[in-house]
Enzyme design. Structure first.
Site, PDB file in Angstrom:
ATOM      1  N   ASP A  48      -8.980   5.927  -1.802  1.00 21.50           N
ATOM      2  CA  ASP A  48      -7.931   6.798  -2.607  1.00 21.50           C
ATOM      3  C   ASP A  48      -8.540   7.547  -3.747  1.00 21.50           C
ATOM      4  O   ASP A  48      -9.531   7.706  -4.199  1.00 21.50           O
ATOM      5  CB  ASP A  48      -6.755   5.673  -2.807  1.00 21.50           C
TER       6      ASP A  48
ATOM      7  N   GLU B   5       0.771  -1.195   0.084  1.00 23.12           N
ATOM      8  CA  GLU B   5       0.163  -0.095  -0.057  1.00 23.12           C
ATOM      9  C   GLU B   5       0.903   1.350   0.015  1.00 23.12           C
ATOM     10  O   GLU B   5       0.525   2.485  -0.529  1.00 23.12           O
ATOM     11  CB  GLU B   5      -0.955   0.043   1.301  1.00 23.12           C
TER      12      GLU B   5
ATOM     13  N   TYR C 202      -6.120   6.523   4.883  1.00 20.05           N
ATOM     14  CA  TYR C 202      -6.286   5.513   3.711  1.00 20.05           C
ATOM     15  C   TYR C 202      -5.603   4.185   3.922  1.00 20.05           C
ATOM     16  O   TYR C 202      -6.008   3.087   3.897  1.00 20.05           O
ATOM     17  CB  TYR C 202      -5.885   6.241   2.435  1.00 20.05           C
TER      18      TYR C 202
END
Ligand code: SF4
Length: 374
Positions: A144, A43, A126
């Site tokens: 996102d 991520e 996020y």
């Protein structure tokens, strides 16, 4: 707004989305695991980086640091070396710091609690939501840019939302749609849809599982959503870079070394080693400033040659025209803020892409001011 949102049956949308994802999910390496550490690394890498670029970095990174403890114990230089080329180096710095916190404070396990995760360096709403939902099944929606675009189109959020309640409206709708039973799969499905179908330009609406509920599609102009932010215009700047090398023998083997300093200028590439450089609005100004900086960073008595060549390089909004100046130090020079690097080992060192580009262009040209362009 709420009446518009309520017109969309979340159960049907969710089902269509998850069924589509099961058929079309790409076999990306981080989708083979639910290890929170690996999910977290992926991520962070995927922020600001294309999937195809991130894949080899992810694989190399996990080979070098298979566990959070190994990352925590590694020297920062090694972490930055493996990050070199991905850009936004603050991410690697934060990853390293967060790994040390996780190893020391959480027994090496990424925290399961959303608020605790958000307190770690470099982890915002996020990343915390993505890792917790994918690795632990915690029902948090991960918003996102790709996901935001899908939702903005689904709702046909008007441009004014960009300034006012845009993110709040997106988040509310996402929370309403989120699958509480499969939050990780749901988040990944929306990300995938935004990446491969609901693309910024030329969305593939004919292949989209959400078409029957999509307000932007019904209006016939999905690309209008979301309203785009004004982008900073590219600025052309000159960069003068010093190419200072020396030849040595190590265990009988000849090597060529280059003198590098940390950072470039104006806070750019601060984490990485670079050829000493200076910006300017003209070639002459950049060279004058380079000589001024060199007087601070390097020993006195440097002897400069004519530029060996010109190359072009982009960093964020800067379009750089780089001139490389071979220079020699007085005998015994070096040290101070600068460090010698073996040019044949730059691939593994914590150096910037620009440094590698200059080294590749100059390779074999030290002392011979042959012109090159790239
Ligand atoms: S129908 Fe088109 S605009 Fe709407 S979500 Fe799907 S791809 Fe995006």
């Amino acid at each position: 707004m709420s009446s518009v949102m309520m017109n969309r049956p979340p159960v049907a949308i969710r089902r269509a989305l998850l069924a589509w994802f099961r058929r079309h999910a790409r076999p990306l390496p981080w989708r083979k695991t639910k290890d929170p550490y690996a999910v977290w690394i992926s991520e962070v890498m995927l922020q600001q980086t294309a999937i195809s670029t991130a894949i080899p970095y992810y694989e190399r990174f996990l080979r070098a640091f298979p566990t959070v403890e190994r990352l925590a114990a590694a020297p920062l230089e090694q972490v930055l070396g493996l990050w070199s080329g991905l850009g936004y180096y603050r991410r690697a710095h934060s990853l390293h710091e967060a790994a040390q916190r996780i190893a020391n404070e959480y027994g090496g396990r990424f925290p399961r609690d959303y608020e605790a995760a958000k307190l770690l360096p470099g982890i915002g709403p996020y990343t915390a939501s993505a890792v917790l939902s994918i690795a632990y099944g915690v029902p948090r929606a991960a918003l996102d840019g790709n996901v935001g675009r899908v939702i903005a189109r689904l709702l046909a959020l008007p441009p004014s939302f960009r300034e006012t309640g845009f993110r709040t409206a997106l988040r509310n709708e996402l929370e309403r749609l989120l699958s509480r039973r499969r939050p990780g799969e749901f988040n990944q499905a929306l990300m995938e849809l935004g990446q491969s179908v609901c693309r910024p330009r030329a969305p593939r609406c004919h292949a989209c599982p959400l078409r029957s509920w999509c307000a932007a599609y019904k209006e016939g102009c999905p690309e209008r959503y979301p309203a785009s932010r004004p982008r900073r215009a590219m600025e052309t700047q000159y960069l003068a870079a010093a190419w200072i090398t020396r030849d040595r023998r190590v265990d009988g083997t000849p090597i060529q070394e280059a003198l590098l300093v940390r950072g470039l200028e104006e806070g750019l590439l601060d984490e990485l080693w670079n050829f000493p450089g200076a910006f300017g609005r003209s070639r002459a100004e950049a060279l004058r400033r380079l000589k001024g900086r060199s007087a601070e960073l390097l020993p006195a008595g440097i002897c400069w040659s004519r530029p060996a060549g010109e190359l072009h390089h982009g960093i964020t909004y800067r379009s750089l025209i780089v001139h490389v100046y071979p220079a020699t130090l007085p005998a015994g020079g070096g040290g101070g803020a600068a460090r010698w690097f073996d040019l044949s080992q730059l691939g593994n060192a914590a150096v910037s892409q620009l440094t590698r580009k200059i080294a590749a262009a100059m390779s074999g040209k030290s002392g011979a001011p042959t012109r090159f362009t790239m």
